[in-house]
Design a protein around this motif. Structure first.
Motif, PDB file in Angstrom:
ATOM      1  N   LEU A  17      -8.601  26.764   8.909  1.00 56.17           N
ATOM      2  CA  LEU A  17      -9.221  26.436  10.191  1.00 56.17           C
ATOM      3  C   LEU A  17      -8.140  26.255  11.260  1.00 56.17           C
ATOM      4  N   PRO A  18      -8.362  26.758  12.462  1.00 48.49           N
ATOM      5  CA  PRO A  18      -7.357  26.634  13.525  1.00 48.49           C
ATOM      6  C   PRO A  18      -7.359  25.254  14.167  1.00 48.49           C
ATOM      7  N   VAL A  19      -6.823  24.276  13.449  1.00 44.02           N
ATOM      8  CA  VAL A  19      -6.705  22.912  13.958  1.00 44.02           C
ATOM      9  C   VAL A  19      -5.291  22.421  13.710  1.00 44.02           C
ATOM     10  N   ARG A  20      -4.900  21.406  14.471  1.00 41.21           N
ATOM     11  CA  ARG A  20      -3.652  20.699  14.199  1.00 41.21           C
ATOM     12  C   ARG A  20      -4.020  19.451  13.400  1.00 41.21           C
ATOM     13  N   LEU A  21      -3.857  19.574  12.112  1.00 39.77           N
ATOM     14  CA  LEU A  21      -4.312  18.557  11.175  1.00 39.77           C
ATOM     15  C   LEU A  21      -3.205  17.560  10.885  1.00 39.77           C
ATOM     16  N   ARG A  22      -3.575  16.282  10.908  1.00 39.36           N
ATOM     17  CA  ARG A  22      -2.676  15.216  10.482  1.00 39.36           C
ATOM     18  C   ARG A  22      -3.432  14.336   9.500  1.00 39.36           C
ATOM     19  N   VAL A  23      -2.789  13.982   8.405  1.00 45.65           N
ATOM     20  CA  VAL A  23      -3.388  13.109   7.397  1.00 45.65           C
ATOM     21  C   VAL A  23      -2.477  11.901   7.221  1.00 45.65           C
ATOM     22  N   LEU A  24      -3.052  10.714   7.417  1.00 41.45           N
ATOM     23  CA  LEU A  24      -2.305   9.463   7.267  1.00 41.45           C
ATOM     24  C   LEU A  24      -2.914   8.655   6.130  1.00 41.45           C
ATOM     25  N   VAL A  25      -2.083   8.293   5.166  1.00 39.95           N
ATOM     26  CA  VAL A  25      -2.543   7.501   4.022  1.00 39.95           C
ATOM     27  C   VAL A  25      -1.618   6.304   3.843  1.00 39.95           C
ATOM     28  N   PRO A  26      -2.074   5.096   4.190  1.00 36.61           N
ATOM     29  CA  PRO A  26      -1.324   3.893   3.826  1.00 36.61           C
ATOM     30  C   PRO A  26      -1.567   3.601   2.344  1.00 36.61           C
ATOM     31  N   ALA A  27      -0.540   3.761   1.536  1.00 39.44           N
ATOM     32  CA  ALA A  27      -0.671   3.654   0.079  1.00 39.44           C
ATOM     33  C   ALA A  27      -0.013   2.358  -0.387  1.00 39.44           C
ATOM     34  N   VAL A  28      -0.806   1.479  -0.968  1.00 38.24           N
ATOM     35  CA  VAL A  28      -0.326   0.157  -1.375  1.00 38.24           C
ATOM     36  C   VAL A  28      -1.045  -0.265  -2.651  1.00 38.24           C
ATOM     37  N   GLU A  29      -0.511  -1.296  -3.288  1.00 40.33           N
ATOM     38  CA  GLU A  29      -1.253  -2.030  -4.309  1.00 40.33           C
ATOM     39  C   GLU A  29      -1.321  -3.479  -3.855  1.00 40.33           C
ATOM     40  N   ASN A  30      -2.519  -4.040  -3.826  1.00 36.22           N
ATOM     41  CA  ASN A  30      -2.712  -5.429  -3.398  1.00 36.22           C
ATOM     42  C   ASN A  30      -2.552  -6.325  -4.613  1.00 36.22           C
ATOM     43  N   SER A  31      -1.348  -6.841  -4.798  1.00 33.18           N
ATOM     44  CA  SER A  31      -1.007  -7.582  -6.011  1.00 33.18           C
ATOM     45  C   SER A  31      -0.744  -9.056  -5.718  1.00 33.18           C
ATOM     46  N   VAL A  32      -0.542  -9.800  -6.786  1.00 29.81           N
ATOM     47  CA  VAL A  32      -0.236 -11.229  -6.687  1.00 29.81           C
ATOM     48  C   VAL A  32       1.208 -11.453  -7.128  1.00 29.81           C
ATOM     49  N   ARG A  49      -0.880 -14.594   2.392  1.00 24.46           N
ATOM     50  CA  ARG A  49      -1.714 -15.735   2.035  1.00 24.46           C
ATOM     51  C   ARG A  49      -2.904 -15.893   2.985  1.00 24.46           C
ATOM     52  N   PRO A  50      -3.959 -16.555   2.496  1.00 25.32           N
ATOM     53  CA  PRO A  50      -5.026 -16.960   3.418  1.00 25.32           C
ATOM     54  C   PRO A  50      -4.466 -17.871   4.507  1.00 25.32           C
ATOM     55  N   GLN A  51      -4.972 -17.678   5.717  1.00 21.33           N
ATOM     56  CA  GLN A  51      -4.554 -18.383   6.934  1.00 21.33           C
ATOM     57  C   GLN A  51      -3.223 -17.911   7.519  1.00 21.33           C
ATOM     58  N   ASP A  52      -2.579 -16.931   6.870  1.00 22.51           N
ATOM     59  CA  ASP A  52      -1.442 -16.300   7.542  1.00 22.51           C
ATOM     60  C   ASP A  52      -1.944 -15.601   8.808  1.00 22.51           C
ATOM     61  N   GLY A  88       1.180  -4.709   0.763  1.00 23.16           N
ATOM     62  CA  GLY A  88       1.758  -4.095  -0.423  1.00 23.16           C
ATOM     63  C   GLY A  88       3.053  -4.687  -0.921  1.00 23.16           C
ATOM     64  N   ARG A  89       3.612  -5.674  -0.224  1.00 19.12           N
ATOM     65  CA  ARG A  89       4.971  -6.131  -0.567  1.00 19.12           C
ATOM     66  C   ARG A  89       5.041  -6.868  -1.898  1.00 19.12           C
ATOM     67  N   ALA A  90       3.939  -7.405  -2.408  1.00 17.26           N
ATOM     68  CA  ALA A  90       3.977  -8.166  -3.666  1.00 17.26           C
ATOM     69  C   ALA A  90       3.956  -7.275  -4.895  1.00 17.26           C
ATOM     70  N   ALA A  91       3.707  -5.994  -4.728  1.00 21.13           N
ATOM     71  CA  ALA A  91       3.589  -5.091  -5.874  1.00 21.13           C
ATOM     72  C   ALA A  91       4.954  -4.601  -6.339  1.00 21.13           C
ATOM     73  N   ALA A  92       5.027  -4.189  -7.591  1.00 20.96           N
ATOM     74  CA  ALA A  92       6.272  -3.649  -8.136  1.00 20.96           C
ATOM     75  C   ALA A  92       6.636  -2.320  -7.481  1.00 20.96           C
ATOM     76  N   GLY A 147      -7.384  -8.299  -5.295  1.00 21.99           N
ATOM     77  CA  GLY A 147      -7.896  -9.288  -4.368  1.00 21.99           C
ATOM     78  C   GLY A 147      -6.782 -10.137  -3.780  1.00 21.99           C
ATOM     79  N   GLY A 148      -5.554  -9.950  -4.296  1.00 27.87           N
ATOM     80  CA  GLY A 148      -4.458 -10.786  -3.828  1.00 27.87           C
ATOM     81  C   GLY A 148      -4.654 -12.230  -4.254  1.00 27.87           C
ATOM     82  N   LEU A 149      -4.185 -13.170  -3.446  1.00 27.12           N
ATOM     83  CA  LEU A 149      -4.319 -14.586  -3.806  1.00 27.12           C
ATOM     84  C   LEU A 149      -5.779 -15.036  -3.838  1.00 27.12           C
ATOM     85  N   ASN A 150      -6.658 -14.356  -3.118  1.00 26.98           N
ATOM     86  CA  ASN A 150      -8.106 -14.541  -3.294  1.00 26.98           C
ATOM     87  C   ASN A 150      -8.542 -13.635  -4.454  1.00 26.98           C
ATOM     88  N   LEU A 151      -8.056 -13.974  -5.642  1.00 25.30           N
ATOM     89  CA  LEU A 151      -8.156 -13.102  -6.813  1.00 25.30           C
ATOM     90  C   LEU A 151      -9.605 -12.766  -7.148  1.00 25.30           C
TER      91      LEU A 151
END
Length: 461
Positions: A270-285, A291-294, A202-206, A235-239
């Motif tokens: 429901l009697p559960v210990r719920l955890r929700v994890l969301v990695p939120a990114v934009e795959n930008s150029v 890069r490929p081969q990194d 996600g680091r290439a996105a605004a 698609g990133g650099l593999n656009l």
């Protein structure tokens, strides 16, 4: 958009749901005016066929809806919902013909037939409303419908208005509604707290990448949901070519689905210990895009050779799964719009899933049938492990050759879940390509209701 049942009152119109085989006997029990009206209009009981019967004063006396036959119903879902949009505006009560064993699913279909995505246009159209039949838990069905609507709304919203920051805002709004706690790690803090692959994608996105972490419940089994939140994928650099990029607003469909599932769980208390994890990114150029081969080092310490920057979803999921696994919950469920290979294998209507736990799979499939939420088990074929081992690093994010693409993606993810007793991974599509009963063209949840039913059964809730 009306996703609730109508209050029961004396003005509701009787609606008869008629199987084609039962139609002659039903007509034989009616008075002459009803028989003549049905015959004159050629009513046959086909799924989606609707006929209103007028009374002597010209008002609607009753309504008929076709229910087809078992073979036709087996070829689709939500047969009652096929009739709902064709009925005149008003309130209806099922008077006959709805089997008890499918009544909750058919009623859910009716409610979902009223879904409209209205963010960018005027007032929603008002349609026919249904009184909850006796024996149907109205609150439970309404909770399912509202959760599905949340998922659809999130997927349908374009990336300009549903970037990582907006997805975070939606997660926080959901958490606030149900008293859940939310923590978010954003931008370079991901590196400080050891989520290097989420950051790399996600680091290439605004808008900076982030990991959304929501918790709810203080007792019961630990259930962790992980959803891919790639809010747009160039698609990133593999656009990607333009025709492949056109639907990429839905690449956060996994996140939308787990948020919808979380809403179901919390609404049902429901009697559960719920955890929700969301990695939120934009795959930008951009100049700092990965890069490929990194070679990336994951949170778990496994190194990953990047052979295609368009196989980014498994990278962000891997860091989130590693975090989930550290807590050793009783069940981890990941959901992602991950591979085109899954669509080639099972098409858009089935939600393919992976697990080593056969008992869990059997419970899931039983719940899927009950919830009208079809799933299909795929193999975690161990001989394919070598395909994700490139030699230069521990793992390859995009094995060459294209064979078994959904399986190799699932095997890749499983490398990051090593401590938890049960793991279930879904490779969903999250999109309805053509309109169908209760499912307009656009974003759609897949697998969530099946998981809900399985969780209730597995944990005896």
């Amino acid at each position: 958009m009306t996703l609730t049942f109508a209050p029961d009152d004396s003005t509701a119109t009787d609606l008869h749901l008629l199987d084609r085989a039962a139609l002659p006997d039903w007509l034989g029990d009616q008075d002459e005016s009803v028989r003549h009206w049905a015959e004159a209009h050629g009513f046959t009981g086909r799924i989606g066929e609707v006929l209103t019967i007028p009374g002597a004063d010209g008002t609607v006396r009753m309504a008929l809806a076709g229910y087809g036959d078992p073979a036709t119903r087996a070829r689709g879902r939500f047969a009652l919902a096929a009739a709902a949009p064709k009925l005149p505006k008003g309130t209806y009560r099922i008077a006959s013909g709805l089997p008890d064993d499918v009544a909750p699913a058919e009623c859910l279909g009716w409610l979902l037939s009223g879904y409209q995505f209205m963010r960018y246009r005027g007032e929603p159209k008002e349609g026919a409303r249904l009184v909850a039949p006796d024996g149907v838990d109205a609150a439970a069905v309404e909770a399912l419908a509202k959760a599905e609507a949340l998922t659809r709304d999130l997927i349908n919203t374009p990336a300009a208005d549903m970037g990582p920051d907006a997805l975070e805002a939606e997660a926080r709004k959901l958490a606030e509604a149900f008293g859940a706690e939310t923590q978010v790690i954003t931008g370079d803090a991901l590196l400080d707290q050891n989520f290097p692959m989420i950051h790399a994608v996600g680091r290439a996105a605004a808008v900076p990448p982030r990991l959304i972490d929501m918790r709810w419940g203080t007792e019961g089994p630990k259930l962790t949901l992980v959803g891919k939140g790639v809010c747009f994928d160039t698609g990133g650099l593999n656009l990607k070519p333009g025709n492949s990029m056109g639907l990429m607003k839905k690449d956060m469909g996994g996140a939308a689905t787990v948020l919808g599932l979380a809403r179901m769980i919390m609404a049902r208390a429901l009697p559960v210990r719920l955890r929700v994890l969301v990695p939120a990114v934009e795959n930008s150029v951009s100049g700092n895009a990965f890069r490929p081969q990194d070679i990336l080092t994951s949170r778990k310490g496994l190194t990953v050779e990047i052979n295609n920057t368009d196989a980014e979803g498994r990278l962000v999921l891997a860091d989130a799964l590693a975090l989930a696994d550290e807590e050793m919950p009783d069940l981890i469920v990941s959901m992602a719009t991950l591979t085109g290979a899954a669509r080639v294998a099972v098409g858009p209507d089935l939600a393919p899933y992976y697990t080593d736990d056969t008992a869990l799979a059997e419970t899931l499939e039983a719940g899927a049938g009950h919830m009208a939420d079809p799933v299909w088990r795929m193999p975690l074929h161990k001989p394919y492990e070598s395909m994700i081992e490139p030699g230069i690093a521990d793992l390859d994010n995009a094995p060459k050759g294209g064979f078994a693409g959904s399986i190799t993606a699932a095997l890749f993810l499983k490398r990051f879940v090593t401590e938890s007793p049960r793991y279930l991974h879904f490779d969903i599509y999250g999109w309805q390509p053509t309109a169908a009963p209760a499912r307009p063209k656009g974003g759609v949840g897949q697998g969530a209701r099946a998981v809900l039913a399985a969780v209730e059964k597995v944990f005896d809730l």
